[in-house]
Structures are given as structure tokens and as C-alpha cells.
Design a protein around this motif. Structure first.
Motif, mmCIF file in Angstrom:
data_model
loop_
_atom_site.group_PDB
_atom_site.id
_atom_site.type_symbol
_atom_site.label_atom_id
_atom_site.label_comp_id
_atom_site.label_asym_id
_atom_site.label_seq_id
_atom_site.Cartn_x
_atom_site.Cartn_y
_atom_site.Cartn_z
ATOM 1 N N CYS A 95 5.563 2.535 -2.731
ATOM 2 C CA CYS A 95 4.232 2.213 -3.191
ATOM 3 C C CYS A 95 4.298 0.870 -3.921
ATOM 4 C CB CYS A 95 3.769 3.318 -4.137
ATOM 5 S SG CYS A 95 2.213 3.041 -4.977
ATOM 6 N N ALA A 96 3.300 0.022 -3.723
ATOM 7 C CA ALA A 96 3.284 -1.290 -4.362
ATOM 8 C C ALA A 96 1.881 -1.649 -4.817
ATOM 9 C CB ALA A 96 3.812 -2.357 -3.411
ATOM 10 N N ALA A 97 1.816 -2.515 -5.835
ATOM 11 C CA ALA A 97 0.521 -2.947 -6.362
ATOM 12 C C ALA A 97 0.587 -4.412 -6.764
ATOM 13 C CB ALA A 97 0.117 -2.097 -7.570
ATOM 14 N N GLU A 98 -0.558 -5.063 -6.662
ATOM 15 C CA GLU A 98 -0.621 -6.471 -7.031
ATOM 16 C C GLU A 98 -2.025 -6.805 -7.527
ATOM 17 O OE1 GLU A 98 1.548 -8.518 -7.572
ATOM 18 O OE2 GLU A 98 0.434 -10.379 -7.766
ATOM 19 N N LYS A 99 -2.079 -7.551 -8.608
ATOM 20 C CA LYS A 99 -3.346 -8.017 -9.145
ATOM 21 C C LYS A 99 -3.955 -9.052 -8.204
ATOM 22 C CE LYS A 99 -5.254 -10.462 -13.142
ATOM 23 N NZ LYS A 99 -4.920 -11.079 -14.461
ATOM 24 N N ARG A 100 -5.270 -8.993 -8.099
ATOM 25 C CA ARG A 100 -5.975 -9.964 -7.270
ATOM 26 C C ARG A 100 -7.048 -10.668 -8.103
ATOM 27 N NH1 ARG A 100 -3.371 -11.478 -3.288
ATOM 28 N NH2 ARG A 100 -5.053 -11.588 -1.753
ATOM 29 N N SER A 101 -7.383 -11.872 -7.697
ATOM 30 C CA SER A 101 -8.460 -12.601 -8.360
ATOM 31 C C SER A 101 -9.789 -12.192 -7.742
ATOM 32 C CB SER A 101 -8.249 -14.100 -8.181
ATOM 33 O OG SER A 101 -8.423 -14.442 -6.813
ATOM 34 N N TYR A 102 -10.874 -12.656 -8.340
ATOM 35 C CA TYR A 102 -12.195 -12.373 -7.795
ATOM 36 C C TYR A 102 -12.310 -12.908 -6.375
ATOM 37 C CZ TYR A 102 -17.225 -12.478 -7.170
ATOM 38 O OH TYR A 102 -18.493 -12.309 -6.676
ATOM 39 N N ARG A 103 -11.745 -14.079 -6.131
ATOM 40 C CA ARG A 103 -11.877 -14.703 -4.807
ATOM 41 C C ARG A 103 -10.999 -14.031 -3.761
ATOM 42 N NH1 ARG A 103 -12.172 -21.269 -5.734
ATOM 43 N NH2 ARG A 103 -14.138 -21.281 -6.916
ATOM 44 N N SER A 104 -9.887 -13.451 -4.161
ATOM 45 C CA SER A 104 -8.949 -12.877 -3.188
ATOM 46 C C SER A 104 -9.009 -11.360 -3.125
ATOM 47 C CB SER A 104 -7.521 -13.310 -3.512
ATOM 48 O OG SER A 104 -7.109 -12.769 -4.750
ATOM 49 N N ALA A 105 -9.972 -10.770 -3.800
ATOM 50 C CA ALA A 105 -10.010 -9.310 -3.905
ATOM 51 C C ALA A 105 -10.373 -8.618 -2.600
ATOM 52 C CB ALA A 105 -10.999 -8.895 -4.993
ATOM 53 N N GLY A 106 -10.897 -9.353 -1.632
ATOM 54 C CA GLY A 106 -11.351 -8.750 -0.394
ATOM 55 C C GLY A 106 -10.272 -8.557 0.654
ATOM 56 N N TRP A 107 -9.061 -8.995 0.368
ATOM 57 C CA TRP A 107 -7.984 -8.833 1.352
ATOM 58 C C TRP A 107 -6.674 -8.639 0.617
ATOM 59 C CZ3 TRP A 107 -4.032 -12.477 1.372
ATOM 60 C CH2 TRP A 107 -4.285 -13.653 0.634
ATOM 61 N N CYS A 108 -5.677 -8.099 1.331
ATOM 62 C CA CYS A 108 -4.373 -7.833 0.736
ATOM 63 C C CYS A 108 -3.285 -8.582 1.485
ATOM 64 C CB CYS A 108 -4.043 -6.336 0.799
ATOM 65 S SG CYS A 108 -4.963 -5.317 -0.352
ATOM 66 N N PRO A 109 -2.348 -9.153 0.773
ATOM 67 C CA PRO A 109 -1.211 -9.791 1.441
ATOM 68 C C PRO A 109 -0.323 -8.737 2.088
ATOM 69 C CG PRO A 109 -0.847 -9.742 -0.912
ATOM 70 C CD PRO A 109 -2.235 -9.241 -0.686
ATOM 71 N N THR A 110 0.373 -9.137 3.135
ATOM 72 C CA THR A 110 1.269 -8.210 3.827
ATOM 73 C C THR A 110 2.738 -8.482 3.520
ATOM 74 O OG1 THR A 110 1.256 -9.646 5.772
ATOM 75 C CG2 THR A 110 -0.359 -7.867 5.712
ATOM 76 N N ASP A 111 3.026 -9.617 2.907
ATOM 77 C CA ASP A 111 4.397 -9.971 2.560
ATOM 78 C C ASP A 111 4.802 -9.223 1.301
ATOM 79 O OD1 ASP A 111 6.169 -13.150 2.404
ATOM 80 O OD2 ASP A 111 6.799 -11.131 1.824
ATOM 81 N N PRO A 112 5.890 -8.448 1.336
ATOM 82 C CA PRO A 112 6.299 -7.709 0.135
ATOM 83 C C PRO A 112 6.613 -8.624 -1.039
ATOM 84 C CG PRO A 112 7.986 -7.600 1.852
ATOM 85 C CD PRO A 112 6.770 -8.166 2.484
ATOM 86 N N ALA A 113 6.955 -9.887 -0.777
ATOM 87 C CA ALA A 113 7.250 -10.819 -1.864
ATOM 88 C C ALA A 113 6.016 -11.114 -2.716
ATOM 89 C CB ALA A 113 7.807 -12.118 -1.297
ATOM 90 N N ASP A 114 4.844 -10.803 -2.199
ATOM 91 C CA ASP A 114 3.604 -11.054 -2.932
ATOM 92 C C ASP A 114 3.207 -9.902 -3.853
ATOM 93 O OD1 ASP A 114 2.280 -12.726 -0.033
ATOM 94 O OD2 ASP A 114 3.166 -13.593 -1.843
ATOM 95 N N TYR A 115 4.009 -8.864 -3.913
ATOM 96 C CA TYR A 115 3.721 -7.712 -4.763
ATOM 97 C C TYR A 115 4.708 -7.665 -5.925
ATOM 98 C CZ TYR A 115 0.488 -6.024 -1.260
ATOM 99 O OH TYR A 115 -0.582 -5.899 -0.412
ATOM 100 N N HIS A 116 4.168 -7.510 -7.127
ATOM 101 C CA HIS A 116 5.015 -7.514 -8.315
ATOM 102 C C HIS A 116 5.403 -6.119 -8.783
ATOM 103 C CE1 HIS A 116 3.644 -11.714 -8.668
ATOM 104 N NE2 HIS A 116 4.737 -11.888 -9.366
ATOM 105 N N TYR A 117 4.612 -5.138 -8.450
ATOM 106 C CA TYR A 117 4.848 -3.799 -8.976
ATOM 107 C C TYR A 117 5.261 -2.858 -7.851
ATOM 108 C CZ TYR A 117 2.244 -5.886 -12.793
ATOM 109 O OH TYR A 117 1.829 -6.725 -13.781
#
Length: 128
Positions: A95-117
Motif C-alpha cells: 500500500c502506498a500514499a502520496e500528497k497531491r497539490s490542488y492542480r495534480s489531485a485529479g491523477w496519480c503517478p504510476t512510478d513507485p519513486a513518486d510515493y513517499h509513504y
């Protein structure tokens, strides 16, 4: 401190079903991506399913129509319902989670390197 704790893994025969759950705590951001990744020995970590703050879901092609990602905001859980399991689904699931900004909240990255938690993982084994 964000904590993600997976549960629900196990062993099942081909064609069977499992439901993974991720308990989320300490996460206060209003916009985020939640995701399930998997990794098997010798392979790179692969994004399986993602869900945005707005409930938009995406799946890797190999699990479309078989897996369903969902979240229960009242219980702070992220689930992955896995049906029609195949031996190639065998992997450690994270399971992974990542904070998103208002502008990027509509999509999720697929690269695991983009997830901090990340959670610690739960093993899924599918036998033929």
C-alpha cells in the motif's frame, strides 16, 4: 507520522479471490493518491491500482476487470478486491500514499519513486 499497515494476504488457488486492506493513520492532507503496488523476486515494483482524492481509479492492464481498488474514508482504509487470481499475480503487495497539490489531485503517478509513504507489504501467493 503517516502509517500504512496492510493485511489480507495469503495463499489461494488459481481462480480464487482475496481482499487486501490497508489501514491508514496520521494522514491529514486533503488531496492525495492511494495505490497498491506489487513486487515479485527479480522484478521491478509495479503499480497495480491507483485512486485519487476524487475517487478516480486506474489499473494496470493485466488486472483490469479482475481487481477493484476502493477506499473507506470513514474507516481510513484502502482495499483491493482481487478476483480470478492467476499464478502471475503472486507477489508482495504494498500500500502506498502520496500528497497531491490542488492542480495534480485529479491523477496519480504510476512510478513507485513518486510515493513517499509505504506499508510493510503483504504476501499473495497463487498456485496453479
Amino acid at each position: 507520522q503517516v502509517q500504512l499497515v496492510e493485511s489480507g494476504g495469503g495463499s489461494v488457488q488459481s481462480g480464487g479471490s482475496l481482499r487486501l486492506s490497508c489501514a491508514v493513520s496520521g494522514y491529514t492532507d486533503s488531496k492525495y493518491c492511494m495505490a497498491w503496488f506489487r513486487q515479485s523476486p527479480g522484478k521491478e515494483r509495479e503499480g497495480v491500482a491507483h485512486i485519487t482524492t476524487y475517487g478516480i481509479t486506474t489499473y494496470v492492464e493485466s488486472v483490469k476487470g479482475r481487481f477493484t481498488i476502493s477506499q473507506d474514508k470513514a474507516k481510513n482504509t484502502l482495499d483491493l478486491q482481487m478476483n480470478s487470481l492467476k499464478p502471475e499475480d503472486t507477489a508482495m503487495y504494498y500500500c502506498a500514499a502520496e500528497k497531491r497539490s490542488y492542480r495534480s489531485a485529479g491523477w496519480c503517478p504510476t512510478d513507485p519513486a513518486d510515493y513517499h509513504y509505504w506499508g510493510q507489504g503483504t504476501q499473495v501467493t497463487v498456485s496453479s
